[in-house]
Write a protein that holds these residues in place. Structure first.
Motif, PDB file in Angstrom:
ATOM      1  N   TRP A  85      60.527 -17.506  96.423  1.00 13.97           N
ATOM      2  CA  TRP A  85      61.959 -17.418  96.136  1.00 13.97           C
ATOM      3  C   TRP A  85      62.460 -16.018  96.468  1.00 13.97           C
ATOM      4  N   HIS A 141      52.476 -15.998  81.533  1.00 15.88           N
ATOM      5  CA  HIS A 141      52.338 -16.681  82.809  1.00 15.88           C
ATOM      6  C   HIS A 141      50.866 -17.029  83.054  1.00 15.88           C
ATOM      7  N   VAL A 196      59.426 -18.091  86.432  1.00 16.06           N
ATOM      8  CA  VAL A 196      59.540 -18.774  87.722  1.00 16.06           C
ATOM      9  C   VAL A 196      58.399 -18.385  88.659  1.00 16.06           C
ATOM     10  N   GLU A 241      65.088 -11.307  86.115  1.00 17.98           N
ATOM     11  CA  GLU A 241      65.373 -12.393  85.175  1.00 17.98           C
ATOM     12  C   GLU A 241      64.581 -13.651  85.530  1.00 17.98           C
ATOM     13  N   ALA A 242      64.446 -13.920  86.830  1.00 17.64           N
ATOM     14  CA  ALA A 242      63.667 -15.093  87.250  1.00 17.64           C
ATOM     15  C   ALA A 242      62.207 -14.941  86.833  1.00 17.64           C
ATOM     16  N   ILE A 243      61.655 -13.746  87.021  1.00 22.32           N
ATOM     17  CA  ILE A 243      60.271 -13.494  86.619  1.00 22.32           C
ATOM     18  C   ILE A 243      60.135 -13.583  85.103  1.00 22.32           C
ATOM     19  N   LYS A 298      55.763 -12.847  83.703  1.00 25.48           N
ATOM     20  CA  LYS A 298      56.013 -13.091  82.286  1.00 25.48           C
ATOM     21  C   LYS A 298      54.676 -13.038  81.535  1.00 25.48           C
ATOM     22  N   ALA A 304      68.511  -9.977  89.236  1.00 25.77           N
ATOM     23  CA  ALA A 304      68.306 -11.430  89.281  1.00 25.77           C
ATOM     24  C   ALA A 304      66.823 -11.761  89.456  1.00 25.77           C
ATOM     25  N   ALA A 305      66.133 -10.996  90.294  1.00 24.17           N
ATOM     26  CA  ALA A 305      64.699 -11.229  90.477  1.00 24.17           C
ATOM     27  C   ALA A 305      63.945 -10.996  89.175  1.00 24.17           C
ATOM     28  N   VAL A 311      61.583 -15.476  83.026  1.00 31.83           N
ATOM     29  CA  VAL A 311      61.544 -16.842  82.488  1.00 31.83           C
ATOM     30  C   VAL A 311      60.354 -17.637  83.037  1.00 31.83           C
ATOM     31  N   PHE A 367      65.931 -13.309  96.005  1.00 29.55           N
ATOM     32  CA  PHE A 367      67.178 -13.008  95.310  1.00 29.55           C
ATOM     33  C   PHE A 367      67.809 -11.777  95.956  1.00 29.55           C
ATOM     34  N   ILE A 386      58.371 -13.882  93.841  1.00 28.75           N
ATOM     35  CA  ILE A 386      59.808 -13.593  93.696  1.00 28.75           C
ATOM     36  C   ILE A 386      60.092 -12.261  94.380  1.00 28.75           C
TER      37      ILE A 386
END
Length: 298
Positions: free
Chosen positions: A218, A177, A234, A228-230, A174, A225-226, A232, A220, A197
């Motif tokens: 983590w 980040h 994560v 989207e996690a990055i 992100k 999905a991976a 936000v 996925f 991720i």
């Protein structure tokens, strides 16, 4: 079961008369005489015991009952014509269904453009698409019994497939980040302070002696999905460049400047048996559409 009192042909004649506006125009479109058109409609109304048409000036229009019945009959006409079209395809060797197994990192825009081209050539062939993650063996792929595969292959098995493209993976996070606040280039020690991720088809082996103070990574099961996690915050991860390009362009994600190489590549191959490619025109057409989208010659 009683046989229908009316015929599909009579309903097609009625539909054509309404579409064309007159018996004469309908006769021309149907390549019939005007008297045969009139005879078909008279027989239809007689068997139903209803008046379906009225003549206003020189134009044929539906009565209220005719309008209600033709609305119900029209989908049946379309379905029957599709049935005949499919039968013609079967006679000519066209498959009614294909099974396609695709690695989830294969660029979706290329995949769907290829499927669109195929659909235009074979509109009556249904495609069943299954997405898989990297790492399946040839034996596992064969168990899926698909007509065509797009997958990674181990070096010793690459001879069994046709090379399509290299998928570029880039490290991203992100844009706000903490990794992007550190001096560049980033080192392995920098990355180890944050969750990685990744995409995997199964959870990482569980351990009960997780070292205190270490960062838990983590996993996925999908690229989406991976990502989207990055997005936000994560963690960071290596994702296909074509999948994240729009997020990079918008500023939602940023590439990480590493001290080691900043692009990893994974080769994807297409697999199908020689008999299908040579003698199954439907599978061959799908294969050619995919190859063309990858910028390769047939």
């Amino acid at each position: 079961m009683a046989l229908p009192r009316t015929t599909l042909e009579q309903w097609v004649v009625l539909q054509t008369v309404i579409e064309q506006g007159s018996y004469a125009q309908a006769a021309q479109v149907l390549n019939r005489s005007q008297s045969s058109v009139s005879y078909a409609l008279s027989g239809l109304q007689e068997r139903l015991g209803l008046s379906l048409l009225e003549i206003h000036g020189r134009k044929a229009v539906l009565t209220e009952q005719g309008r209600a019945l033709l609305v119900q009959a029209s989908p049946l006409i379309t379905a029957f014509l599709q049935l005949e079209h499919r039968a013609a395809g079967l006679k000519g060797g066209v498959r009614t269904e294909l099974s396609l197994v695709v690695d989830s990192v294969f660029p979706k825009n290329r995949l769907f453009r290829a499927l669109k081209v195929f659909q235009q050539l074979f509109p009556d062939t249904r495609v069943h698409l299954t997405e898989i993650l990297r790492g399946e063996s040839i034996e596992q792929l064969n168990e899926r019994s698909a007509d065509l595969y797009i997958t990674t292959l181990a070096p010793e098995n690459a001879i069994h497939g046709r090379f399509l493209l290299d998928v570029d993976f880039v490290p991203v996070a992100k844009s706000d980040h903490a990794l992007l606040q550190l001096p560049v280039p980033l080192t392995a020690q920098d990355l180890a302070r944050f969750p990685l991720i990744s995409v995997a088809d199964r959870p990482m082996p569980r351990t009960d002696n997780h070292a205190s103070g270490t960062i838990a990574n983590w996993t996925f099961t999908t690229v989406g999905a991976a990502m989207e996690a990055i997005a936000v915050g994560v963690g960071y991860g290596w994702l296909p460049l074509e999948s994240v390009q729009s997020a990079l362009d918008s500023g939602q994600l940023s590439r990480l400047a590493l001290s080691a190489r900043t692009v990893r590549q994974t080769a994807l191959y297409m697999m199908l048996d020689n008999e299908s490619e040579r003698f199954d025109q439907t599978v061959s057409a799908l294969a050619k559409s995919i190859v063309a989208e990858c910028g390769l010659l047939p």
